[in-house]
Design a protein around this motif. Sequence first.
Motif, PDB file in Angstrom:
ATOM      1  N   GLU A 178       1.178  -1.627  -0.111  1.00 41.61           N
ATOM      2  CA  GLU A 178      -0.025   0.037  -0.241  1.00 41.61           C
ATOM      3  C   GLU A 178       0.614   1.200   0.480  1.00 41.61           C
ATOM      4  O   GLU A 178       0.831   2.086  -0.390  1.00 41.61           O
ATOM      5  N   ALA A 179       1.985   1.164   1.068  1.00 38.98           N
ATOM      6  CA  ALA A 179       2.752   2.426   0.989  1.00 38.98           C
ATOM      7  C   ALA A 179       3.412   2.253  -0.827  1.00 38.98           C
ATOM      8  O   ALA A 179       3.666   3.601  -1.029  1.00 38.98           O
ATOM      9  N   ASN A 180       4.159   1.621  -1.249  1.00 43.12           N
ATOM     10  CA  ASN A 180       4.345   2.032  -2.917  1.00 43.12           C
ATOM     11  C   ASN A 180       3.542   1.834  -3.852  1.00 43.12           C
ATOM     12  O   ASN A 180       3.314   3.047  -4.427  1.00 43.12           O
ATOM     13  N   GLU A 181       2.125   1.528  -3.496  1.00 40.13           N
ATOM     14  CA  GLU A 181       0.610   2.056  -4.145  1.00 40.13           C
ATOM     15  C   GLU A 181       0.319   3.159  -4.477  1.00 40.13           C
ATOM     16  O   GLU A 181       0.157   4.259  -5.066  1.00 40.13           O
ATOM     17  N   ALA A 182       1.112   4.413  -3.085  1.00 36.15           N
ATOM     18  CA  ALA A 182       0.493   5.110  -2.959  1.00 36.15           C
ATOM     19  C   ALA A 182       1.890   5.735  -3.133  1.00 36.15           C
ATOM     20  O   ALA A 182       1.852   7.304  -3.988  1.00 36.15           O
ATOM     21  N   ALA A 183       2.427   5.996  -3.325  1.00 42.78           N
ATOM     22  CA  ALA A 183       3.893   6.597  -4.775  1.00 42.78           C
ATOM     23  C   ALA A 183       4.167   6.874  -5.192  1.00 42.78           C
ATOM     24  O   ALA A 183       3.827   7.289  -6.626  1.00 42.78           O
ATOM     25  N   LEU A 184       2.864   5.529  -6.064  1.00 38.20           N
ATOM     26  CA  LEU A 184       3.271   4.910  -7.863  1.00 38.20           C
ATOM     27  C   LEU A 184       1.799   5.929  -7.736  1.00 38.20           C
ATOM     28  O   LEU A 184       1.629   6.700  -9.270  1.00 38.20           O
ATOM     29  N   ASN A 232      13.289  -8.658 -11.650  1.00 38.65           N
ATOM     30  CA  ASN A 232      13.937  -9.178 -10.080  1.00 38.65           C
ATOM     31  C   ASN A 232      13.389  -8.711  -9.748  1.00 38.65           C
ATOM     32  O   ASN A 232      13.154  -8.397  -7.799  1.00 38.65           O
ATOM     33  N   SER A 233      12.997  -6.948  -8.982  1.00 40.23           N
ATOM     34  CA  SER A 233      12.314  -6.248  -7.649  1.00 40.23           C
ATOM     35  C   SER A 233      10.913  -7.026  -7.815  1.00 40.23           C
ATOM     36  O   SER A 233      10.414  -8.390  -8.191  1.00 40.23           O
ATOM     37  N   PHE A 234      10.650  -7.099  -6.269  1.00 36.32           N
ATOM     38  CA  PHE A 234       9.419  -6.793  -6.649  1.00 36.32           C
ATOM     39  C   PHE A 234       8.873  -5.471  -4.833  1.00 36.32           C
ATOM     40  O   PHE A 234      10.072  -4.741  -4.009  1.00 36.32           O
ATOM     41  N   HIS A 235       7.005  -4.910  -4.997  1.00 37.00           N
ATOM     42  CA  HIS A 235       6.957  -4.053  -4.592  1.00 37.00           C
ATOM     43  C   HIS A 235       5.731  -4.368  -3.918  1.00 37.00           C
ATOM     44  O   HIS A 235       4.973  -3.559  -3.480  1.00 37.00           O
ATOM     45  N   GLY A 236       5.556  -5.510  -4.084  1.00 35.78           N
ATOM     46  CA  GLY A 236       4.089  -5.342  -3.789  1.00 35.78           C
ATOM     47  C   GLY A 236       3.252  -6.723  -4.381  1.00 35.78           C
ATOM     48  O   GLY A 236       2.688  -6.828  -6.042  1.00 35.78           O
ATOM     49  N   ARG A 237       2.000  -6.583  -3.926  1.00 36.90           N
ATOM     50  CA  ARG A 237       0.854  -7.773  -4.107  1.00 36.90           C
ATOM     51  C   ARG A 237      -0.360  -7.043  -5.159  1.00 36.90           C
ATOM     52  O   ARG A 237      -1.350  -8.066  -5.293  1.00 36.90           O
ATOM     53  N   THR A 238      -0.479  -5.765  -4.581  1.00 35.95           N
ATOM     54  CA  THR A 238      -1.502  -5.641  -5.555  1.00 35.95           C
ATOM     55  C   THR A 238      -1.130  -5.215  -7.061  1.00 35.95           C
ATOM     56  O   THR A 238      -0.154  -5.150  -7.337  1.00 35.95           O
ATOM     57  N   LEU A 239      -2.416  -4.711  -8.107  1.00 37.59           N
ATOM     58  CA  LEU A 239      -2.353  -5.234  -9.538  1.00 37.59           C
ATOM     59  C   LEU A 239      -0.903  -4.060  -9.919  1.00 37.59           C
ATOM     60  O   LEU A 239       0.042  -4.565 -10.642  1.00 37.59           O
ATOM     61  N   PHE A 240      -1.322  -2.789  -9.355  1.00 34.15           N
ATOM     62  CA  PHE A 240       0.190  -1.770  -9.969  1.00 34.15           C
ATOM     63  C   PHE A 240       1.369  -2.107  -9.026  1.00 34.15           C
ATOM     64  O   PHE A 240       2.349  -2.037 -10.116  1.00 34.15           O
ATOM     65  N   THR A 241       1.150  -1.965  -8.115  1.00 31.12           N
ATOM     66  CA  THR A 241       2.638  -2.213  -7.816  1.00 31.12           C
ATOM     67  C   THR A 241       3.490  -4.263  -8.211  1.00 31.12           C
ATOM     68  O   THR A 241       5.036  -4.423  -7.950  1.00 31.12           O
ATOM     69  N   VAL A 242       2.531  -5.232  -8.388  1.00 29.91           N
ATOM     70  CA  VAL A 242       2.989  -6.536  -8.447  1.00 29.91           C
ATOM     71  C   VAL A 242       3.432  -6.056 -10.380  1.00 29.91           C
ATOM     72  O   VAL A 242       4.593  -6.576 -11.067  1.00 29.91           O
ATOM     73  N   ALA A 243       2.761  -4.609 -11.424  1.00 25.70           N
ATOM     74  CA  ALA A 243       3.357  -4.874 -12.387  1.00 25.70           C
ATOM     75  C   ALA A 243       4.546  -3.920 -12.241  1.00 25.70           C
ATOM     76  O   ALA A 243       5.085  -4.487 -13.168  1.00 25.70           O
ATOM     77  N   ALA A 244       4.768  -3.182 -11.328  1.00 24.62           N
ATOM     78  CA  ALA A 244       6.402  -2.700 -11.614  1.00 24.62           C
ATOM     79  C   ALA A 244       6.777  -3.810 -11.103  1.00 24.62           C
ATOM     80  O   ALA A 244       8.133  -3.955 -11.186  1.00 24.62           O
ATOM     81  N   GLY A 245       6.635  -5.121  -9.892  1.00 26.96           N
ATOM     82  CA  GLY A 245       7.805  -5.425  -9.432  1.00 26.96           C
ATOM     83  C   GLY A 245       8.567  -6.098 -10.817  1.00 26.96           C
ATOM     84  O   GLY A 245       7.726  -6.651 -11.659  1.00 26.96           O
ATOM     85  N   GLY A 246       9.434  -6.701 -10.956  1.00 27.43           N
ATOM     86  CA  GLY A 246      10.006  -7.569 -12.064  1.00 27.43           C
ATOM     87  C   GLY A 246      10.053  -8.701 -12.292  1.00 27.43           C
ATOM     88  O   GLY A 246      10.969  -9.427 -12.441  1.00 27.43           O
ATOM     89  N   GLN A 247       9.203  -9.285 -12.183  1.00 25.26           N
ATOM     90  CA  GLN A 247       8.840 -10.936 -12.061  1.00 25.26           C
ATOM     91  C   GLN A 247       7.558 -11.460 -12.112  1.00 25.26           C
ATOM     92  O   GLN A 247       7.084 -11.559 -11.353  1.00 25.26           O
ATOM     93  N   PRO A 248       7.902 -11.700 -13.368  1.00 24.28           N
ATOM     94  CA  PRO A 248       6.757 -12.369 -13.887  1.00 24.28           C
ATOM     95  C   PRO A 248       6.271 -13.175 -13.204  1.00 24.28           C
ATOM     96  O   PRO A 248       4.854 -13.504 -13.995  1.00 24.28           O
ATOM     97  N   LYS A 249       5.985 -13.832 -12.468  1.00 22.01           N
ATOM     98  CA  LYS A 249       6.294 -15.389 -12.645  1.00 22.01           C
ATOM     99  C   LYS A 249       4.284 -14.553 -11.106  1.00 22.01           C
ATOM    100  O   LYS A 249       3.236 -15.664 -10.847  1.00 22.01           O
ATOM    101  N   TYR A 250       5.019 -13.626 -10.864  1.00 20.66           N
ATOM    102  CA  TYR A 250       3.975 -12.693 -10.291  1.00 20.66           C
ATOM    103  C   TYR A 250       2.400 -11.656 -10.176  1.00 20.66           C
ATOM    104  O   TYR A 250       1.676 -11.344  -9.786  1.00 20.66           O
ATOM    105  N   SER A 251       2.892 -12.467 -11.825  1.00 19.30           N
ATOM    106  CA  SER A 251       2.034 -10.989 -12.438  1.00 19.30           C
ATOM    107  C   SER A 251       1.269 -11.574 -13.746  1.00 19.30           C
ATOM    108  O   SER A 251       0.479 -10.898 -14.728  1.00 19.30           O
TER     109      SER A 251
END
Length: 411
Positions: free
Chosen positions: A110-116, A136-155
């Motif tokens: 949620e903190a990352n969601e707010a930042a983005l 290979n980054s990880f920024h959370g599991r919301t749709l926005f933060t999982v998209a920003a994360g660099g690990q396709p397995k999560y998105s």
Amino acid sequence: MTTQSNPPTRQDFDQYMVPVFAPASFILVKGDGAKLWAQDGKDYIDFAGGIAVNALGHAHPVAVKALIEQGQKLWHIGNGYTNEPVLKLAKQLVDHTFADKVFFANSGAEANEAALKLARKIGLAKGKSNIVAFDNSFHGRTLFTVAAGGQPKYSKDFAPLPGGIIHVPFNDLAAAKAVIDEQTCAVIVEPIQGEGGVLPADAEFLQGLRQLCDDTGALLIFDEVQTGVGRTGALYAYMNTGVVPDILTTAKALGGGFPIGAMLTTDEFASQFAVGDHGTTYGGNPLASAVAGAVFEFINTPEVLSGVKTRSQRIIDRLHAINQTYPIFETVRGQGLLLGAVLKPAYAGKAKDIVTLASEEGVLVLVAGLNVVRFAPSLIISDDEIDEGLNRLARAIARFVANQPNANQAN
């Protein structure tokens, strides 16, 4: 007369819980410091720290006292009102970081969601919307933060994802320079990639990102969800780098186990959010804020922060000694008490096997991807607990090596 029901079992998880986790076979029921106990009475040394959350270990008196005292006063009122603990905590964060303003949430995601969202709003006013993030980054599991994360397995199972996010290799300044331009509204980066393998960013890489953001008018966001609140031996990891971000996110250790997250930024950027632009029901509630304030104050001392560095070196030295006997690790990397032991190629994909054997021996460790065993213990774990935990880990590694085919040839 009432009859006492039997305690829950691990099978109850499979029966009643949505299967997005695969927890261990045992159920933990009590913690004290860096030690945990399961239902059957077996004890464990905790090197996992609730995934870098339990900065003071379990049931620390400072956190317990704050929780009990606030719990007898005021729990929750919603954000139509403010409260004393959240105002005190906001002042603590502002007084001890680059920031002027704080937004409180319930988690790192949620903190990352707010930042983005803030970065997008600021950028769109100038006709720019692209966000640069890293593989290979990880920024959370919301749709926005999982998209920003660099690990396709999560998105990959949740497309279509929010667009306008560009991923480039971590620690590759040339690749970043090729995509950060006048259309970039923000760059989001972890000073140390936690889930991505406990991989530190090079100082030159972060300094280069700062310059690129300055040159193009993009915002630099540091995701310090895992590295913040003393984890690296500095209050925040940016303080080790000579780079000051425009926005910083923090969670995990901030509450010492009580869920809380925060986005920190300057007056210049905070003023671009207006009433109603973003919000939260639970964020900044009195209970969470009171506990976080007590935990933050305890950690933000020279004694605790310098102690992180000495404890880190003790763990690293012992891991190297274990590796002399059982040479399965290629390197130990990280900073402070966020450390990753990287498996040699001969043992690729087997970090989880070591975690399982370690728990059987009575020590809890984590994975960071398939090839890294991660350590994120209490920032105040005792020398005796470190030594006992690593003794147990050594026994687990001995069993792991004995189970490997052609182990001698692999080394």
